[in-house]
Motif scaffolding. Structure first.
Motif, PDB file in Angstrom:
ATOM      1  N   ASN A 118      15.458   2.068   0.843  1.00  0.00           N
ATOM      2  CA  ASN A 118      14.418   2.621   0.508  1.00  0.00           C
ATOM      3  C   ASN A 118      13.931   2.687  -0.780  1.00  0.00           C
ATOM      4  OD1 ASN A 118      12.567   5.253   0.446  1.00  0.00           O
ATOM      5  ND2 ASN A 118      13.076   5.154   2.557  1.00  0.00           N
ATOM      6  N   GLY A 167       9.272  -3.233  -4.284  1.00  0.00           N
ATOM      7  CA  GLY A 167       9.086  -3.852  -3.482  1.00  0.00           C
ATOM      8  C   GLY A 167      10.721  -4.004  -2.784  1.00  0.00           C
ATOM      9  N   ARG A 177      12.209  -8.404   7.080  1.00  0.00           N
ATOM     10  CA  ARG A 177      11.175  -7.884   6.154  1.00  0.00           C
ATOM     11  C   ARG A 177      10.935  -6.354   6.126  1.00  0.00           C
ATOM     12  NH1 ARG A 177       7.673 -11.827   4.400  1.00  0.00           N
ATOM     13  NH2 ARG A 177       6.213 -10.533   3.727  1.00  0.00           N
ATOM     14  N   ALA A 178      10.801  -5.795   4.836  1.00  0.00           N
ATOM     15  CA  ALA A 178      10.470  -4.431   4.661  1.00  0.00           C
ATOM     16  C   ALA A 178       9.327  -4.087   5.339  1.00  0.00           C
ATOM     17  CB  ALA A 178      10.698  -4.081   3.227  1.00  0.00           C
ATOM     18  N   ARG A 179       9.250  -2.693   5.507  1.00  0.00           N
ATOM     19  CA  ARG A 179       7.793  -2.343   5.926  1.00  0.00           C
ATOM     20  C   ARG A 179       7.364  -1.011   4.908  1.00  0.00           C
ATOM     21  NH1 ARG A 179       7.621   2.542   8.627  1.00  0.00           N
ATOM     22  NH2 ARG A 179       9.495   3.345   9.682  1.00  0.00           N
ATOM     23  N   LYS A 180       6.291  -1.033   4.932  1.00  0.00           N
ATOM     24  CA  LYS A 180       5.706   0.204   3.956  1.00  0.00           C
ATOM     25  C   LYS A 180       5.977   1.460   4.541  1.00  0.00           C
ATOM     26  CE  LYS A 180       2.120  -0.163   1.459  1.00  0.00           C
ATOM     27  NZ  LYS A 180       0.658  -0.023   0.917  1.00  0.00           N
ATOM     28  N   THR A 181       6.184   2.535   3.696  1.00  0.00           N
ATOM     29  CA  THR A 181       6.666   3.712   4.368  1.00  0.00           C
ATOM     30  C   THR A 181       5.307   4.478   4.398  1.00  0.00           C
ATOM     31  OG1 THR A 181       6.841   4.723   2.014  1.00  0.00           O
ATOM     32  CG2 THR A 181       8.932   3.721   3.094  1.00  0.00           C
ATOM     33  N   ARG A 227       8.682   1.067   0.172  1.00  0.00           N
ATOM     34  CA  ARG A 227       9.073   0.205   1.378  1.00  0.00           C
ATOM     35  C   ARG A 227      10.413   0.915   1.919  1.00  0.00           C
ATOM     36  NH1 ARG A 227       5.013  -2.268   0.103  1.00  0.00           N
ATOM     37  NH2 ARG A 227       4.421  -4.379   0.191  1.00  0.00           N
ATOM     38  N   GLU A 228      10.682   0.471   3.025  1.00  0.00           N
ATOM     39  CA  GLU A 228      11.981   0.721   3.743  1.00  0.00           C
ATOM     40  C   GLU A 228      12.310  -0.489   4.630  1.00  0.00           C
ATOM     41  OE1 GLU A 228      11.470   4.446   5.735  1.00  0.00           O
ATOM     42  OE2 GLU A 228      10.270   3.517   7.366  1.00  0.00           O
ATOM     43  N   LEU A 229      13.472  -0.254   4.835  1.00  0.00           N
ATOM     44  CA  LEU A 229      14.346  -1.638   5.374  1.00  0.00           C
ATOM     45  C   LEU A 229      15.653  -1.184   5.898  1.00  0.00           C
ATOM     46  CD1 LEU A 229      14.462  -4.523   6.281  1.00  0.00           C
ATOM     47  CD2 LEU A 229      15.581  -5.072   3.956  1.00  0.00           C
ATOM     48  N   SER A 266      12.450  -2.055  -7.847  1.00  0.00           N
ATOM     49  CA  SER A 266      12.546  -2.928  -6.450  1.00  0.00           C
ATOM     50  C   SER A 266      14.013  -3.327  -6.104  1.00  0.00           C
ATOM     51  CB  SER A 266      12.035  -4.259  -6.882  1.00  0.00           C
ATOM     52  OG  SER A 266      12.577  -5.096  -7.953  1.00  0.00           O
TER      53      SER A 266
END
Lengths: 305, 151
Positions: A254, A259, A267-271, A278-280, A299
């Motif tokens: 997180n 990034g 792939r990470a997604r935007k929080t 980003r979070e993954l 990052s």
């Protein structure tokens, strides 16, 4: 006339004695720089305490059941207290209590039985400990701390300075308030903490890992046991985690602002649509080690070896 | 973008503006205008209460644990040498040097508090805040140890 001559002689004599006393009373003169070389018998698995304010301390393990202290004592050093009692050996560099500034401390090389437990505390002096197999605690307030060796537990810390550890110990803690921290080893539970400075950890296998920095990047390289817990918390700084391609782990990453680059694919997604965070979450090899990475401003890059 | 900003996002937006971290999309003119409008009106959003509670608990933990650490003798693990005035001087020097670290910690906490106000349900921010509090506690512990050595 005779009386006057006697008075003059008495006056000159008093002056000479006073000058001599003043000279003797000046530590820089009565304690000129000198060599120190002493040896005491010690237990093979005893404890060796070392304390020094300024200068340098180097502790090395050897095969003899003796502690040998050698080096140079600077002008400001009063004496070295070197005592043994049972399993304990204590080496303390003593300075005059009323001295205002210490310019010249003690530079000592201390040989200890290889199986000793070693505890070194310095104020303004670099500390080096090597070839010791027992537990090692090395600290300085202002000075670099370097540890090579240790098979049990190693703790190395400084307030202002760099910390470098290369050890086969199973438990390693490294810390600096302001300075760079690096640790390398085989298989260990590792704790690293820095307020201002970068952290580099490189191990064959982490059994656990806890890493924190307020301002500073972190590079972590190694495998993780399936039961390992890994927490990397960075307020401001980037994280590069390099792990084997066949790692078994569950990742939770997180960033509040930064990034996420993941070599394992997902792939990470935007929080949030308003913030750049980003979070993954993903697993590799069916899961195992719990790896959590959390940055506020920085990052995260997850690389394969 | 001519509507008022969500009150929960305003502190974050202000921080982004002041620290030069623009959003990825071109939301800037609207955000800037909304912040200025609210500042001119003297209308500050009501902060949610939970983060204050969390910060208070964290601060209390730091104080309690820090106090415990300061008073627990390290016993066998510390050589416990003769106090020296030179150690005090070194400690004072460190205290001056330590200002940068303390400033970094305070800055981090300020940033985290602002972010938590904007995003109160983010557990990761709470974790980072606790981490920074721990760092502050560790600095206190170290300075306490140094003070102990000075006698």
């Amino acid at each position: 006339m005779e009386q006057n001559r006697n008075r003059i002689i008495t006056f000159v004599g008093v002056l000479a004695i006073s000058a001599s006393l003043l000279t003797i009373g000046t530590p820089a003169v009565w304690a000129a720089e000198r060599d120190y070389d002493e040896t005491r018998d010690a237990k093979a698995n005893g404890v060796v305490y070392v304390e020094n304010i300024t200068g340098s301390i180097e502790v090395q393990g050897w095969e003899k059941n003796q502690v040998h202290v050698s080096g140079t004592l600077g002008n400001d050093v009063k004496e070295v207290e070197f005592k043994t009692s049972g399993k304990k050996t204590r080496i303390e560099v003593v300075y005059p209590r009323k001295i205002r500034n210490i310019d010249e401390g003690a530079d000592l090389v201390i040989m200890v039985p290889r199986g000793s437990r070693v505890e070194v505390e310095c104020v303004s002096a670099p500390v080096t400990v090597s070839a010791v197999e027992g537990r090692i605690y090395a600290s300085s307030i202002s000075g670099d701390v370097t540890v090579e060796g240790g098979e049990d537990e190693v703790q190395a810390e400084t307030i202002s300075g760099n910390v470098e550890v290369r050890s086969e110990a199973t438990k390693i803690a490294v810390e600096s308030i302001s300075g760079r921290v690096s640790a390398k080893g085989d298989r260990a539970a590792v704790e690293a903490s820095v307020v201002n400075g970068r952290v580099d950890l490189e191990f064959d296998v982490f059994t656990d890992c806890s890493l924190e920095t307020v301002n500073g990047s972190a590079h972590v390289t190694g495998d993780f046991t399936e039961s390992a817990d890994c927490d990397i918390d960075i307020h401001s700084g980037n994280v590069i985690l390099t792990v084997p391609a066949d790692l078994k782990a569950d990742f939770e990453v997180n960033t509040f602002s930064g990034g996420i680059d993941n070599a394992f694919g997902k792939r990470a997604r935007k929080t949030s649509k308003y913030t750049p965070g980003r979070e993954l979450e993903f697993s590799t090899g069916g899961g195992g080690a719990q790896i959590r990475i959390n940055t506020f401003s920085g990052s995260v890059e997850i690389r394969k070896m | 973008m001519d509507r008022d900003l969500d009150p929960r996002l305003e502190p974050l937006a202000r921080r982004m503006r002041d620290r030069g971290q623009p959003p990825e999309r071109d939301l800037w003119p609207g955000i800037d205008e909304a912040i200025d409008r609210r500042e001119r009106a003297g209308d500050h959003p009501a902060r949610t209460g939970w983060w204050r509670f969390a910060a208070a608990v964290a601060a209390m933990l730091v104080l309690v644990l820090g106090a415990r650490d300061l008073h627990v003798p390290r016993g066998d693990s510390t050589p416990g040498g003769t106090p020296s005035p030179v150690v005090a001087e070194a400690a004072a020097t460190w205290a001056l040097d330590g200002l940068d670290e303390e400033a970094a910690i305070e800055s981090a906490l300020a940033e985290l508090n602002a972010a938590m106000a904007a995003d109160p349900d983010n557990p990761h921010l709470s974790r980072l805040a606790l981490m920074v509090h721990r760092s502050r506690g560790e600095m206190l512990r170290r300075s306490g140890e140094t003070a102990q050595r000075t006698g």
